[in-house]
Design a protein around this motif. Structure first.
Motif, PDB file in Angstrom:
ATOM      1  N   GLU A 161       0.705  -1.199  -0.037  1.00 20.57           N
ATOM      2  CA  GLU A 161       0.161   0.038   0.021  1.00 20.57           C
ATOM      3  C   GLU A 161       0.792   1.230   0.159  1.00 20.57           C
ATOM      4  OE1 GLU A 161      -2.874  -0.141   3.075  1.00 20.57           O
ATOM      5  OE2 GLU A 161      -3.826  -2.080   2.443  1.00 20.57           O
ATOM      6  N   LYS A 162       1.949   1.259   0.792  1.00 18.32           N
ATOM      7  CA  LYS A 162       2.886   2.435   0.947  1.00 18.32           C
ATOM      8  C   LYS A 162       3.408   2.674  -0.324  1.00 18.32           C
ATOM      9  CE  LYS A 162       4.016   1.803   5.816  1.00 18.32           C
ATOM     10  NZ  LYS A 162       5.506   1.582   6.459  1.00 18.32           N
ATOM     11  N   LEU A 163       3.853   1.449  -1.232  1.00 18.72           N
ATOM     12  CA  LEU A 163       4.350   1.750  -2.242  1.00 18.72           C
ATOM     13  C   LEU A 163       3.362   2.502  -3.666  1.00 18.72           C
ATOM     14  CD1 LEU A 163       6.740   1.076  -4.694  1.00 18.72           C
ATOM     15  CD2 LEU A 163       5.781  -1.097  -4.913  1.00 18.72           C
ATOM     16  N   PHE A 164       2.418   1.773  -3.480  1.00 23.02           N
ATOM     17  CA  PHE A 164       1.457   2.263  -4.441  1.00 23.02           C
ATOM     18  C   PHE A 164       0.961   3.798  -4.319  1.00 23.02           C
ATOM     19  CE2 PHE A 164      -2.844   2.859  -6.896  1.00 23.02           C
ATOM     20  CZ  PHE A 164      -2.195   2.303  -8.116  1.00 23.02           C
ATOM     21  N   ASP A 165       0.989   4.047  -2.904  1.00 24.21           N
ATOM     22  CA  ASP A 165       0.446   5.624  -2.499  1.00 24.21           C
ATOM     23  C   ASP A 165       1.669   6.450  -2.833  1.00 24.21           C
ATOM     24  OD1 ASP A 165      -1.796   4.813  -1.349  1.00 24.21           O
ATOM     25  OD2 ASP A 165      -0.938   4.713   0.809  1.00 24.21           O
ATOM     26  N   MET A 166       2.978   6.001  -2.843  1.00 25.11           N
ATOM     27  CA  MET A 166       4.119   6.687  -3.149  1.00 25.11           C
ATOM     28  C   MET A 166       4.174   7.058  -4.739  1.00 25.11           C
ATOM     29  SD  MET A 166       6.528   8.540  -2.618  1.00 25.11           S
ATOM     30  CE  MET A 166       7.227   8.474  -0.995  1.00 25.11           C
ATOM     31  N   ILE A 167       3.717   5.981  -5.201  1.00 25.59           N
ATOM     32  CA  ILE A 167       3.497   6.124  -7.098  1.00 25.59           C
ATOM     33  C   ILE A 167       2.652   7.009  -7.243  1.00 25.59           C
ATOM     34  CG2 ILE A 167       2.873   4.909  -9.050  1.00 25.59           C
ATOM     35  CD1 ILE A 167       4.358   2.229  -7.971  1.00 25.59           C
ATOM     36  N   LEU A 168       1.468   7.085  -6.673  1.00 28.74           N
ATOM     37  CA  LEU A 168       0.335   7.925  -7.039  1.00 28.74           C
ATOM     38  C   LEU A 168       0.867   9.388  -6.309  1.00 28.74           C
ATOM     39  CD1 LEU A 168      -3.018   6.442  -5.451  1.00 28.74           C
ATOM     40  CD2 LEU A 168      -2.384   6.494  -8.003  1.00 28.74           C
ATOM     41  N   VAL A 169       1.577   9.565  -5.371  1.00 34.08           N
ATOM     42  CA  VAL A 169       2.024  10.922  -5.158  1.00 34.08           C
ATOM     43  C   VAL A 169       2.854  11.445  -6.018  1.00 34.08           C
ATOM     44  CG1 VAL A 169       3.463  12.317  -3.283  1.00 34.08           C
ATOM     45  CG2 VAL A 169       1.616  10.695  -2.606  1.00 34.08           C
ATOM     46  N   LEU A 170       3.741  10.669  -6.631  1.00 34.07           N
ATOM     47  CA  LEU A 170       4.643  11.120  -7.649  1.00 34.07           C
ATOM     48  C   LEU A 170       3.815  11.261  -8.866  1.00 34.07           C
ATOM     49  CD1 LEU A 170       7.380   8.417  -7.168  1.00 34.07           C
ATOM     50  CD2 LEU A 170       7.723  10.731  -6.612  1.00 34.07           C
ATOM     51  N   VAL A 171       2.841  10.628  -9.207  1.00 32.21           N
ATOM     52  CA  VAL A 171       2.329  11.057 -10.482  1.00 32.21           C
ATOM     53  C   VAL A 171       1.301  12.522 -10.400  1.00 32.21           C
ATOM     54  CG1 VAL A 171       0.417  10.198 -11.835  1.00 32.21           C
ATOM     55  CG2 VAL A 171       2.053   8.640 -11.329  1.00 32.21           C
ATOM     56  N   GLN A 172       0.954  12.418  -9.213  1.00 30.97           N
ATOM     57  CA  GLN A 172       0.040  13.544  -8.908  1.00 30.97           C
ATOM     58  C   GLN A 172       0.839  14.939  -8.620  1.00 30.97           C
ATOM     59  OE1 GLN A 172      -2.268  12.353  -5.492  1.00 30.97           O
ATOM     60  NE2 GLN A 172      -3.657  11.174  -7.027  1.00 30.97           N
ATOM     61  N   SER A 173       2.261  14.694  -8.221  1.00 33.18           N
ATOM     62  CA  SER A 173       2.978  16.039  -7.919  1.00 33.18           C
ATOM     63  C   SER A 173       4.057  16.087  -8.986  1.00 33.18           C
ATOM     64  CB  SER A 173       3.852  15.468  -6.644  1.00 33.18           C
ATOM     65  OG  SER A 173       2.943  15.094  -5.356  1.00 33.18           O
TER      66      SER A 173
ATOM     67  N   HIS B  16       5.182  19.656  -9.118  1.00 31.02           N
ATOM     68  CA  HIS B  16       5.900  20.006  -7.847  1.00 31.02           C
ATOM     69  C   HIS B  16       6.662  18.882  -7.263  1.00 31.02           C
ATOM     70  CE1 HIS B  16       2.688  23.093  -8.590  1.00 31.02           C
ATOM     71  NE2 HIS B  16       1.946  22.180  -8.772  1.00 31.02           N
ATOM     72  N   LEU B  17       7.385  18.404  -7.820  1.00 32.22           N
ATOM     73  CA  LEU B  17       8.443  17.252  -7.366  1.00 32.22           C
ATOM     74  C   LEU B  17       9.305  17.847  -6.356  1.00 32.22           C
ATOM     75  CD1 LEU B  17       8.754  14.895 -10.559  1.00 32.22           C
ATOM     76  CD2 LEU B  17       7.598  14.521  -8.099  1.00 32.22           C
ATOM     77  N   GLN B  18       9.781  19.276  -6.605  1.00 31.86           N
ATOM     78  CA  GLN B  18      10.684  19.768  -5.633  1.00 31.86           C
ATOM     79  C   GLN B  18      10.289  19.901  -4.371  1.00 31.86           C
ATOM     80  OE1 GLN B  18       9.238  21.180  -8.237  1.00 31.86           O
ATOM     81  NE2 GLN B  18       8.364  23.168  -7.461  1.00 31.86           N
ATOM     82  N   MET B  19       8.922  20.022  -4.038  1.00 32.39           N
ATOM     83  CA  MET B  19       8.272  19.790  -2.784  1.00 32.39           C
ATOM     84  C   MET B  19       8.409  18.432  -1.965  1.00 32.39           C
ATOM     85  SD  MET B  19       4.692  22.013  -3.552  1.00 32.39           S
ATOM     86  CE  MET B  19       4.319  21.673  -1.819  1.00 32.39           C
ATOM     87  N   LEU B  20       8.933  17.351  -2.800  1.00 32.07           N
ATOM     88  CA  LEU B  20       8.922  16.024  -2.253  1.00 32.07           C
ATOM     89  C   LEU B  20      10.523  15.884  -1.829  1.00 32.07           C
ATOM     90  CD1 LEU B  20       6.594  14.230  -4.468  1.00 32.07           C
ATOM     91  CD2 LEU B  20       6.097  15.066  -2.161  1.00 32.07           C
ATOM     92  N   VAL B  21      11.460  16.626  -2.437  1.00 32.75           N
ATOM     93  CA  VAL B  21      12.879  16.517  -1.972  1.00 32.75           C
ATOM     94  C   VAL B  21      13.311  16.147  -0.788  1.00 32.75           C
ATOM     95  CG1 VAL B  21      15.189  17.634  -2.009  1.00 32.75           C
ATOM     96  CG2 VAL B  21      13.535  17.875  -4.164  1.00 32.75           C
ATOM     97  N   THR B  22      12.924  16.732   0.232  1.00 32.34           N
ATOM     98  CA  THR B  22      13.354  16.350   1.643  1.00 32.34           C
ATOM     99  C   THR B  22      12.766  15.165   1.902  1.00 32.34           C
ATOM    100  OG1 THR B  22      13.376  18.761   2.339  1.00 32.34           O
ATOM    101  CG2 THR B  22      12.904  17.326   4.225  1.00 32.34           C
ATOM    102  N   GLU B  23      11.514  14.782   1.719  1.00 38.89           N
ATOM    103  CA  GLU B  23      10.723  13.560   1.971  1.00 38.89           C
ATOM    104  C   GLU B  23      11.313  12.457   1.453  1.00 38.89           C
ATOM    105  OE1 GLU B  23       6.432  11.379   1.636  1.00 38.89           O
ATOM    106  OE2 GLU B  23       6.557  13.497   1.414  1.00 38.89           O
ATOM    107  N   LEU B  24      11.858  12.281   0.039  1.00 40.70           N
ATOM    108  CA  LEU B  24      12.382  11.372  -0.685  1.00 40.70           C
ATOM    109  C   LEU B  24      14.011  11.244  -0.074  1.00 40.70           C
ATOM    110  CD1 LEU B  24      11.157  12.071  -4.183  1.00 40.70           C
ATOM    111  CD2 LEU B  24      10.545  10.159  -2.619  1.00 40.70           C
ATOM    112  N   GLU B  25      14.626  12.142   0.316  1.00 35.70           N
ATOM    113  CA  GLU B  25      15.881  12.049   0.912  1.00 35.70           C
ATOM    114  C   GLU B  25      15.728  11.260   2.220  1.00 35.70           C
ATOM    115  OE1 GLU B  25      17.803  16.168   0.838  1.00 35.70           O
ATOM    116  OE2 GLU B  25      18.360  15.595  -1.092  1.00 35.70           O
TER     117      GLU B  25
END
Length: 141
Positions: free
Chosen positions: A52-64, A67-76
């Motif tokens: 579920e976490k994996l699929f949620d992350m895929i969705l977040v990436l697609v939806q973002s 604005h992917l720069q907003m996810l940099v800190t979270e992805l690091e």
């Protein structure tokens, strides 16, 4: 960040998913553990929460995508956590390849343009996670 054509290709292919999230992620993990059986020990017996976490992350990436720069800190930070789980830099390439192959079998009319677009996204995420892992490891070194 990404060219509009790449973003549109990712969005288009995400809309062409033929299977439910659970089918996609179940297939992904089956393929991953076949390709790299040593990774199985890093995961709990029950993969459903992780899937579920994996699929949620895929969705977040697609939806973002805009604005992917907003996810940099979270992805690091995610990369730092994965280092703590024992993930190595080399394993990111395996996971990325397996994810692309899995998507290819679950997205209707998948083609090389889809693969190229998703590969850019996967590489971007992997690079950020590796950076997070390196930054997390460097104070201890």
């Amino acid at each position: 960040m990404f060219e509009d054509a790449v973003k549109q290709q990712v969005l288009s292919s995400a809309l062409r998913l033929r299977t439910a999230s659970s089918t996609l992620t179940r297939d992904f993990y089956a393929r991953l553990f076949t390709s790299a059986p040593e990774l199985r020990a890093m995961f709990p017996e029950d993969l459903r929460p992780q899937a579920e976490k994996l699929f949620d992350m895929i969705l977040v990436l697609v939806q973002s995508l805009d604005h992917l720069q907003m996810l940099v800190t979270e992805l690091e930070a995610l990369g730092a956590r994965h280092l703590d789980y024992g993930v190595t830099e080399e394993q990111y390439a395996v996971v990325g390849s397996v994810l692309l192959d899995t998507l290819a079998d679950h997205v209707a009319d998948w083609d090389e343009a889809d693969r190229a677009a998703w590969a850019q996204l996967v590489d971007y995420v992997s690079d950020l996670m590796i950076t997070g892992a390196r930054d997390h490891a460097s104070p201890a070194a």
